[in-house]
Write a protein that holds these residues in place. Structure first.
Motif, PDB file in Angstrom:
ATOM      1  N   ASP A  98      -4.355  -9.152   1.457  1.00 10.62           N
ATOM      2  CA  ASP A  98      -4.174  -9.142   2.913  1.00 10.62           C
ATOM      3  C   ASP A  98      -4.746  -7.854   3.506  1.00 10.62           C
ATOM      4  O   ASP A  98      -4.220  -7.298   4.454  1.00 10.62           O
ATOM      5  N   ALA A  99      -5.835  -7.386   2.910  1.00  4.77           N
ATOM      6  CA  ALA A  99      -6.420  -6.095   3.288  1.00  4.77           C
ATOM      7  C   ALA A  99      -6.891  -6.054   4.742  1.00  4.77           C
ATOM      8  O   ALA A  99      -6.972  -4.980   5.334  1.00  4.77           O
ATOM      9  N   ASP A 100      -7.167  -7.196   5.334  1.00  2.00           N
ATOM     10  CA  ASP A 100      -7.601  -7.209   6.738  1.00  2.00           C
ATOM     11  C   ASP A 100      -6.550  -6.608   7.657  1.00  2.00           C
ATOM     12  O   ASP A 100      -6.866  -6.158   8.762  1.00  2.00           O
ATOM     13  N   TYR A 159       0.837  -1.201   0.000  1.00  2.00           N
ATOM     14  CA  TYR A 159       0.000   0.000   0.000  1.00  2.00           C
ATOM     15  C   TYR A 159       0.873   1.252   0.000  1.00  2.00           C
ATOM     16  O   TYR A 159       0.601   2.209  -0.733  1.00  2.00           O
ATOM     17  N   ASP A 160       1.925   1.248   0.798  1.00  2.00           N
ATOM     18  CA  ASP A 160       2.828   2.400   0.847  1.00  2.00           C
ATOM     19  C   ASP A 160       3.476   2.658  -0.519  1.00  2.00           C
ATOM     20  O   ASP A 160       3.633   3.810  -0.938  1.00  2.00           O
ATOM     21  N   CYS A 184      -7.945   0.443  -1.700  1.00  4.49           N
ATOM     22  CA  CYS A 184      -7.564  -0.733  -2.490  1.00  4.49           C
ATOM     23  C   CYS A 184      -8.723  -1.237  -3.336  1.00  4.49           C
ATOM     24  O   CYS A 184      -8.519  -1.723  -4.437  1.00  4.49           O
ATOM     25  N   ALA A 185      -9.913  -1.086  -2.823  1.00  3.84           N
ATOM     26  CA  ALA A 185     -11.093  -1.557  -3.550  1.00  3.84           C
ATOM     27  C   ALA A 185     -11.480  -0.622  -4.693  1.00  3.84           C
ATOM     28  O   ALA A 185     -12.191  -1.010  -5.598  1.00  3.84           O
ATOM     29  N   ALA A 193      -8.957   0.758   7.868  1.00  5.74           N
ATOM     30  CA  ALA A 193     -10.195   0.766   7.073  1.00  5.74           C
ATOM     31  C   ALA A 193     -10.117   1.682   5.854  1.00  5.74           C
ATOM     32  O   ALA A 193     -10.547   1.301   4.760  1.00  5.74           O
ATOM     33  N   ALA A 194      -9.579   2.884   6.009  1.00  2.55           N
ATOM     34  CA  ALA A 194      -9.504   3.818   4.874  1.00  2.55           C
ATOM     35  C   ALA A 194      -8.630   3.247   3.761  1.00  2.55           C
ATOM     36  O   ALA A 194      -8.946   3.379   2.583  1.00  2.55           O
ATOM     37  N   GLN A 195      -7.548   2.593   4.116  1.00  2.00           N
ATOM     38  CA  GLN A 195      -6.671   2.006   3.112  1.00  2.00           C
ATOM     39  C   GLN A 195      -7.343   0.814   2.430  1.00  2.00           C
ATOM     40  O   GLN A 195      -7.170   0.621   1.223  1.00  2.00           O
TER      41      GLN A 195
END
Length: 92
Positions: free
Chosen positions: A75-77, A9-10, A87-88, A81-83
């Motif tokens: 591995d979004a869990d 994500y970073d 991603c979605a 929440a905002a990130q």
């Protein structure tokens, strides 16, 4: 070594920041073209805008962007929440 969801994500965030800066630069070039461009500089300005556009496109469509997004989504869990929401919605 595989990236964690947060690391991926970073990397996405850094890439999108760079693309945003390129877009801002293009907007400045367009505004300059409308207001201050010297006579006869049209082709030079067009080449600069084309190069900027190609660079942004290359950065957005690079294979690693899809890989980072896939890693972050898989591995979004483990993301805030905002990130997870980003991603979605930020698929290239």
């Amino acid at each position: 070594m595989a990236l964690s969801a947060q690391q991926a994500y970073d990397k996405l965030e850094e890439r999108f920041s760079t693309i945003s800066k390129l877009s801002h630069t293009a907007n400045l070039l367009r505004k300059d073209a409308e207001t201050h461009m010297p006579k006869g500089a049209e082709s030079d300005r067009a080449e600069l805008l084309m190069a900027q556009s190609q660079a942004a496109h290359t950065l957005m469509t690079a294979t690693e962007v899809e890989e980072w997004l896939s890693t972050a989504e898989s591995d979004a869990d483990n993301l805030p929440a905002a990130q997870r929401r980003h991603c979605a919605t930020e698929k290239p």
